[in-house]
Design an enzyme around this catalytic site. Structure first.
Site, PDB file in Angstrom:
ATOM      1  N   SER A 173     -40.266  22.654 -12.703  1.00 54.47           N
ATOM      2  CA  SER A 173     -41.138  23.814 -12.548  1.00 54.47           C
ATOM      3  C   SER A 173     -41.135  24.627 -13.847  1.00 54.47           C
ATOM      4  O   SER A 173     -41.492  24.107 -14.894  1.00 54.47           O
ATOM      5  CB  SER A 173     -40.700  24.646 -11.336  1.00 54.47           C
ATOM      6  OG  SER A 173     -41.719  25.540 -10.955  1.00 54.47           O
ATOM      7  N   ASP A 229     -52.060   7.685   5.744  1.00 53.84           N
ATOM      8  CA  ASP A 229     -50.672   7.238   5.657  1.00 53.84           C
ATOM      9  C   ASP A 229     -50.562   5.730   5.477  1.00 53.84           C
ATOM     10  O   ASP A 229     -49.791   5.238   4.659  1.00 53.84           O
ATOM     11  CB  ASP A 229     -49.916   7.698   6.914  1.00 53.84           C
ATOM     12  CG  ASP A 229     -48.430   7.407   6.856  1.00 53.84           C
ATOM     13  OD1 ASP A 229     -47.970   6.773   5.896  1.00 53.84           O
ATOM     14  OD2 ASP A 229     -47.714   7.825   7.779  1.00 53.84           O
ATOM     15  N   ASP A 231     -47.021  17.995  -4.030  1.00 53.41           N
ATOM     16  CA  ASP A 231     -46.609  19.298  -4.550  1.00 53.41           C
ATOM     17  C   ASP A 231     -47.656  20.350  -4.180  1.00 53.41           C
ATOM     18  O   ASP A 231     -48.821  20.236  -4.564  1.00 53.41           O
ATOM     19  CB  ASP A 231     -46.445  19.226  -6.068  1.00 53.41           C
ATOM     20  CG  ASP A 231     -45.695  20.408  -6.643  1.00 53.41           C
ATOM     21  OD1 ASP A 231     -45.768  21.511  -6.066  1.00 53.41           O
ATOM     22  OD2 ASP A 231     -45.035  20.240  -7.687  1.00 53.41           O
ATOM     23  N   HIS A 233     -42.471  20.093  -4.387  1.00 51.07           N
ATOM     24  CA  HIS A 233     -41.939  20.922  -5.458  1.00 51.07           C
ATOM     25  C   HIS A 233     -40.420  21.024  -5.331  1.00 51.07           C
ATOM     26  O   HIS A 233     -39.856  22.078  -5.033  1.00 51.07           O
ATOM     27  CB  HIS A 233     -42.588  22.299  -5.408  1.00 51.07           C
ATOM     28  CG  HIS A 233     -42.589  23.012  -6.723  1.00 51.07           C
ATOM     29  ND1 HIS A 233     -43.351  22.612  -7.794  1.00 51.07           N
ATOM     30  CD2 HIS A 233     -41.897  24.098  -7.160  1.00 51.07           C
ATOM     31  CE1 HIS A 233     -43.146  23.412  -8.816  1.00 51.07           C
ATOM     32  NE2 HIS A 233     -42.255  24.329  -8.466  1.00 51.07           N
TER      33      HIS A 233
END
Length: 548
Positions: A208, A277, A440, A478
């Site tokens: 990050s 999926d 994310d 994240h």
């Protein structure tokens, strides 16, 4: 060969004499560890480091504490080491100090690892723990013999997003790009005093904001670092936070008509996973075939009858409009550090926007923030108020980037590493491992893809591949996610730098509680397709990296 080596040594001596830091290129693995005694450790307390030893404007540095921590001490998992804390004093006496910590192992492997921060920084990174996204239960880098170090980014801040430091010019410079270098130089002075020598190798790992700092280390200070790992990097804070603000404005427009509560957001995620999926061959809660998913899903399939909001089982026309805004690139009306568009978010690709990375609890933001607003809006709000306009009372919902072009250009030159060249780092032999997760929901993976494509256009495939590897990891968010990917990036980086062994066949494990599965790390644009070769969905051997 001897002539070349002598020339390099003479060149290095000249660089050091002129105040330019340069890591050595020795083979640390073939040398005996350097030793540090308790007495040497405690003698470091009070060490004064002159401003000339810090390669950026400061008033020098000071070691405030130096404590020897024994391996037998309760709770210590790092072996015998010396814990050193100190400050880099500001150039402007009214600006805040930069706090740092350097941990010196009793048996040093002659390498140093700097760890990055997160968010707006503002709290000390002690570097006593594992590095970002390291495999659980492995020895910390300090226990492995690395000197480890971190800082507070050059200011103190409150929990969450607190941009108030941005009112101070030097604090902003520290956060934006200078704390990396200042911490490095202070640490080198401490290391040299403790062991009588500099590190042979200097590495950086972060995620990050720490990923941003890793890219700063490589691009801005290539003479100081041999290799970096940048996970989901916030390399373009200015553009990122304006793109984040755009999401908030979409949620809060027209009195919040397009705002979505957690139930609505979950409805979207469930529908995306139901469609996508299994596109990678395994129905395992992970969407790996992102391109295929984009071709499969349309948010209008969730439309409420007549487009009105009739409850949590469908989306109104206004909410579908919000989804489309989030799933589209954002153009702020100006170019910021070479970017004119912030890429779309991964809401329709597996990012869940639940938990801490959500759309908040209220349909309208408060000014000042109440803490109930959408996370992305909160990040944008603080940058607008404290860094761009420097008006803490500013109504962020009315912010127009086009009216602040000169200030935004200045801010981007401080906080964004988007267009800072990696040429010198490559020429020097530096290596970069770059990663981002497909799920994310705080920094879109498409942001790192854009960064990689920029490097690809500049260097070309062969030269770029010689020093940078980029992995997009399905199911990873994240720092968490349905597939909470962990792998030994430091080992891979060190082997590449010191042995010339480029990363190959890397595998990540899922660190979620109760999970027992691995996946191959695929270099973008490839993704892991299930083949069943190992007879189970849980084994990396059952997947092949493909590009389809």
């Amino acid at each position: 060969m001897h002539t070349l080596r002598n020339s390099l040594l003479i060149g290095r001596a000249l660089l050091i004499a002129s105040g330019i830091a340069l890591t050595m290129a020795g083979d640390s693995g073939n040398q005996e560890p350097a030793r540090l005694s308790r007495e040497t450790c405690t003698s470091l307390q009070g060490l004064s480091i002159p401003a000339s030893a810090i390669g950026l404007p400061s008033s020098g540095a000071l070691v405030e504490t130096a404590v020897f921590v024994a391996a037998s001490e309760n709770g210590n998992v790092n072996g015998d080491f010396c814990k050193v804390t100190g400050i880099v004093k500001p150039h402007n006496q009214n600006s805040p100090n930069l706090e740092f910590e350097v941990n010196l192992p009793a048996a040093w492997n002659r390498r140093a690892l700097q760890m990055g921060g997160g968010g707006y920084d503002g709290s000390l990174v002690t570097a006593l723990t594992q590095y970002s996204n390291q495999i659980p239960n492995g020895d910390t880098p300090l226990k492995q013999g690395y000197v480890t170090l971190g800082s507070d980014g050059g200011h103190k801040g409150k929990a969450g997003f607190d941009g108030s430091f941005g009112l101070d010019d030097e604090a902003l410079l520290n956060f934006g790009k200078q704390s990396v270098k200042k911490s490095h130089d202070a640490a080198v002075a401490v290391i040299h005093k403790a062991y009588g020598r500099r590190p042979d190798r200097f590495y950086f790992i972060g995620g990050s904001q720490g990923g941003h700092e890793a890219l700063d280390a490589a691009a801005r200070y290539p003479q100081d670092y041999d290799g970096v790992v940048a996970h989901y990097p916030a390399y373009n804070v200015t553009m990122l936070h304006l793109g984040s603000l755009n999401v908030g404005k979409a949620l809060y427009a027209d009195g919040g008509a397009g705002w979505m509560n957690p139930q609505k957001t979950k409805l979207i995620g469930d529908a995306v996973y139901a469609k996508c999926d299994a596109l990678d061959g395994a129905k395992d809660g992970i969407i790996s075939n992102v391109a295929g998913c984009n071709a499969q899903f349309d948010a209008s399939a969730l439309r409420c009858p007549n487009g009105a909001d009739t409850g949590d089982t469908c989306l109104s026309d206004a909410q579908i409009g919000t989804v489309r805004a989030i799933n589209s690139g954002y153009k702020p009306g100006l170019t910021i550090a070479g970017m004119d568009t912030f890429p779309k978010w991964a809401l329709l690709e597996g990012a869940l926007f639940q938990g801490p990375s959500n759309f908040g609890q209220v349909r309208q933001p408060s000014n000042p923030l109440s803490g109930k607003e959408a996370l992305l809006y909160s990040a944008g709000d603080q940058t607008v108020k404290f860094i761009i306009t420097r008006d803490p009372q500013y109504d962020t919902m009315k912010f127009d980037p086009a009216k602040w072009q000169p200030r935004i250009a200045t801010v981007a030159s401080i906080m964004d590493v988007t267009d800072v060249s990696l040429d010198k780092f490559r020429v020097r032999g530096g290596k970069i491992i770059l990663t981002h997760g497909t799920a994310d929901d705080f920094i879109t993976p498409h942001n790192s893809i854009e960064y990689y494509q920029r490097q690809l256009a500049h260097f070309g495939p062969e030269r770029l591949n010689s020093f940078l590897r980029f992995y997009v990891i399905p199911g990873f968010g994240h720092g968490f996610g349905r597939f909470n990917a962990k792998f030994d990036s430091l080992v891979a980086l060190q082997d590449w730098v010191e042995k010339g062994q480029a990363p190959s066949g890397l595998t990540a494990m899922d660190a979620n509680q109760g999970a027992n599965r691995t996946r191959p790390l695929c270099e973008w644009p490839k993704w892991p397709k299930f083949t069943g070769a190992a007879g189970t969905e849980n084994s990396a051997a059952s997947y092949t990296c493909v590009r389809e």
